[in-house]
Design an enzyme around this catalytic site. Structure first.
Site, PDB file in Angstrom:
ATOM      1  N   HIS A  88      -3.465  -5.627   1.309  1.00 20.88           N
ATOM      2  CA  HIS A  88      -3.084  -5.911   2.694  1.00 20.88           C
ATOM      3  C   HIS A  88      -3.574  -7.304   3.095  1.00 20.88           C
ATOM      4  O   HIS A  88      -4.501  -7.847   2.500  1.00 20.88           O
ATOM      5  CB  HIS A  88      -3.742  -4.908   3.648  1.00 20.88           C
ATOM      6  CG  HIS A  88      -3.086  -3.572   3.694  1.00 20.88           C
ATOM      7  ND1 HIS A  88      -1.836  -3.372   4.210  1.00 20.88           N
ATOM      8  CD2 HIS A  88      -3.544  -2.351   3.302  1.00 20.88           C
ATOM      9  CE1 HIS A  88      -1.535  -2.077   4.152  1.00 20.88           C
ATOM     10  NE2 HIS A  88      -2.546  -1.439   3.596  1.00 20.88           N
TER      11      HIS A  88
ATOM     12  N   CYS B 235       0.834  -1.200   0.000  1.00 18.87           N
ATOM     13  CA  CYS B 235       0.000   0.000   0.000  1.00 18.87           C
ATOM     14  C   CYS B 235       0.874   1.259   0.000  1.00 18.87           C
ATOM     15  O   CYS B 235       1.538   1.545  -0.986  1.00 18.87           O
ATOM     16  CB  CYS B 235      -0.969  -0.030   1.173  1.00 18.87           C
ATOM     17  SG  CYS B 235      -2.408   1.037   0.940  1.00 18.87           S
TER      18      CYS B 235
END
Length: 485
Positions: free
Chosen positions: A427, A330
């Site tokens: 994630h 991310c």
């Protein structure tokens, strides 16, 4: 009829979240329909719910303990700090904007209605709602307009159990002092107390327990010994992040100032063959790292500046020259690219900054915030991967042609030409056992662990721990029907 009870603490990080998770599992095993609730949370470690919003990860763990799907009503107000004085405000799972701390203190009472609305909905499908407070009710300067502790307890008409942390010392003063500063209306809500995180022979605190009970007039629901397996549960915030010594494979994680969604580390910490080392500010990245993992960030450009200020960019380049692996997730993925453009100032001041230049990609911070649970497969062998996405921005470039994940038929992520540097927006990937084993094999680690099974076993062990050390029958008797449900 639904009943509810609120677990408040004498301060932050006294173990409220873990206690509520353990209570949720214990009462669920007794056949009750349990729902966790926290009116206001502050954490950058968010979870994506089944209904497509964000809540604090602690409430997601508590929902899992209660064996029910996550929902944005479990944490209607979530504050995600972006700077020392401001935070992004998430209301019932959706981004509502950014607010300075001073402005939020003036306006937070307006959010009480949203919190009560979510609480009412939860009460409609539960036998018991376990509510977690935030910080301490003794912060009298924050009492006006409070929605996190006594403000909510009084508005919803729910009884309170006050928890102190003996491990940090001064637990008698913590609990008795809290009573001393509360007004009569707030004191009427407190029905008992508990002492958490005792190490050693619990009987040695009998006199202290009795002294608290005599001074306050509150019954003690238990002195809870230290639960040694708590580290096996997903960490809630940066205060819970710890290095974990395991095997010879060393995973190094720079502790970014606005680190977010670092639950990616939990499955790695549970691996016997892996040591996870969290590197604080002022220390170089170790030269013997097998993998440097750049975690998510709530403020990518700000954390990139912070990363460089520690000299970690120089350390990372040296690691790459030695043939080391790098993984950016991310915000960490965005940092690995050539540039990060923020034309509208969604991440701070408008402008474009240079990235670390280890991946041939560029990021533009624009568009709607992407919040979703995601099923993917790893390339090329198509091992299943379950994860989630919480991010602003779009990343594109030549290295995206070497995507190493696939989501709904589209490529995801980027890789360097030698395959040693990877980035992705996804994630939670290491919770998937097959993928984790595949990835760790590239680092010379054999993995046979079942991470999710381990979390379930730990939740059951925690429930057993509380059944043995707290009076859960008395706690349940204290729970009352809320006045709004």
């Amino acid at each position: 009829m639904v009943r509810a009870i609120m677990i408040q603490g004498t301060g932050s990080n006294v173990g409220k979240s873990v206690l509520v998770a353990g209570l949720a599992r214990a009462y669920t095993r007794r056949g009750l329909r349990v729902a966790p609730f926290k009116p206001q949370n502050m954490s950058n470690n968010a979870a994506v719910t089944e209904n497509g919003g964000e809540i604090g990860r602690a409430q997601a763990l508590q929902a899992r303990a209660a064996k029910r799907a996550t929902h944005t009503d479990m944490n209607p107000i979530l504050l995600k700090p972006e700077t020392d004085t401001g935070a992004q405000i998430i209301v019932q799972g959706q981004r509502a904007g950014t607010m300075k701390a001073g402005d939020y203190r003036k306006d937070k009472s307006k959010l009480l209605g949203a919190a009560l609305e979510s609480f009412d909905r939860l009460c409609g499908d539960a036998d018991l709602v376990l509510i977690e407070g935030a910080g301490s009710p003794a912060e009298t300067n924050l009492r006006a307009g409070d929605i996190a502790n006594m403000g909510f307890a009084c508005a919803a008409g729910v009884p309170v159990v006050l928890v102190g942390d003996i491990h940090r010392g001064g637990v008698i003063a913590q609990i008795v002092g809290t009573q001393a500063v509360l007004d009569d209306g707030d004191l009427a809500m407190i029905k008992g107390f508990a002492v958490n995180r005792f190490k050693g022979d619990v009987s040695l605190f009998d006199e202290g327990r009795d002294d608290i009970a005599e001074r306050t007039g509150w019954p003690c629901l238990g002195v809870v010994p230290w639960f040694h397996d708590a580290w096996k549960l997903p960490a809630e915030d940066m205060m819970d992040i710890r290095s974990h010594t395991g095997g010879a494979c060393k995973v190094v994680v720079p502790q970014l100032e606005r680190m977010a969604n670092f639950d990616d580390l939990d499955p790695l910490c549970a691996e016997p063959g892996v040591s996870v080392e969290i590197i604080p500010a002022g220390r170089p990245l170790p030269g013997d790292a097998d993998l440097v993992l750049l975690p998510g960030s709530k403020s990518t450009i700000g954390d990139l500046t912070y990363f460089r200020a520690q000299g970690w960019d120089i350390d990372l380049l040296a690691h790459v020259r030695r043939g080391g692996h790098v993984l950016g997730l991310c915000g960490g993925y965005q940092m690995l690219g050539k540039t990060i453009a923020d034309p509208d100032g969604v991440d701070g001041h408008p402008g474009t900054v240079e990235g670390l230049g280890l991946l041939d990609v560029d990021t533009v911070m624009a568009g709607k915030k992407h919040v979703t649970l995601t099923e993917a497969v790893a390339l090329p062998n198509r091992a299943p991967v379950s994860g989630y996405e919480i991010h602003m921005g779009r990343t594109e470039g030549p290295d995206c042609a070497r995507a190493w994940l696939e989501v709904a038929g589209r490529p995801e992520g980027a890789a360097s030409a030698n395959g040693l540097i990877l980035g992705s927006y996804l994630h939670g990937i290491f919770s998937s056992d097959a993928f984790r084993a595949q990835y760790l094999a590239t680092l010379g680690v054999k993995s046979e662990s079942a991470y999710e099974d381990g979390v379930e076993q730990t939740l059951d062990a925690l429930a057993d721990h509380l059944e043995q050390t707290m009076d859960l029958d008395q706690l349940l008797e204290m729970a009352q029907a809320p006045k709004r449900a």
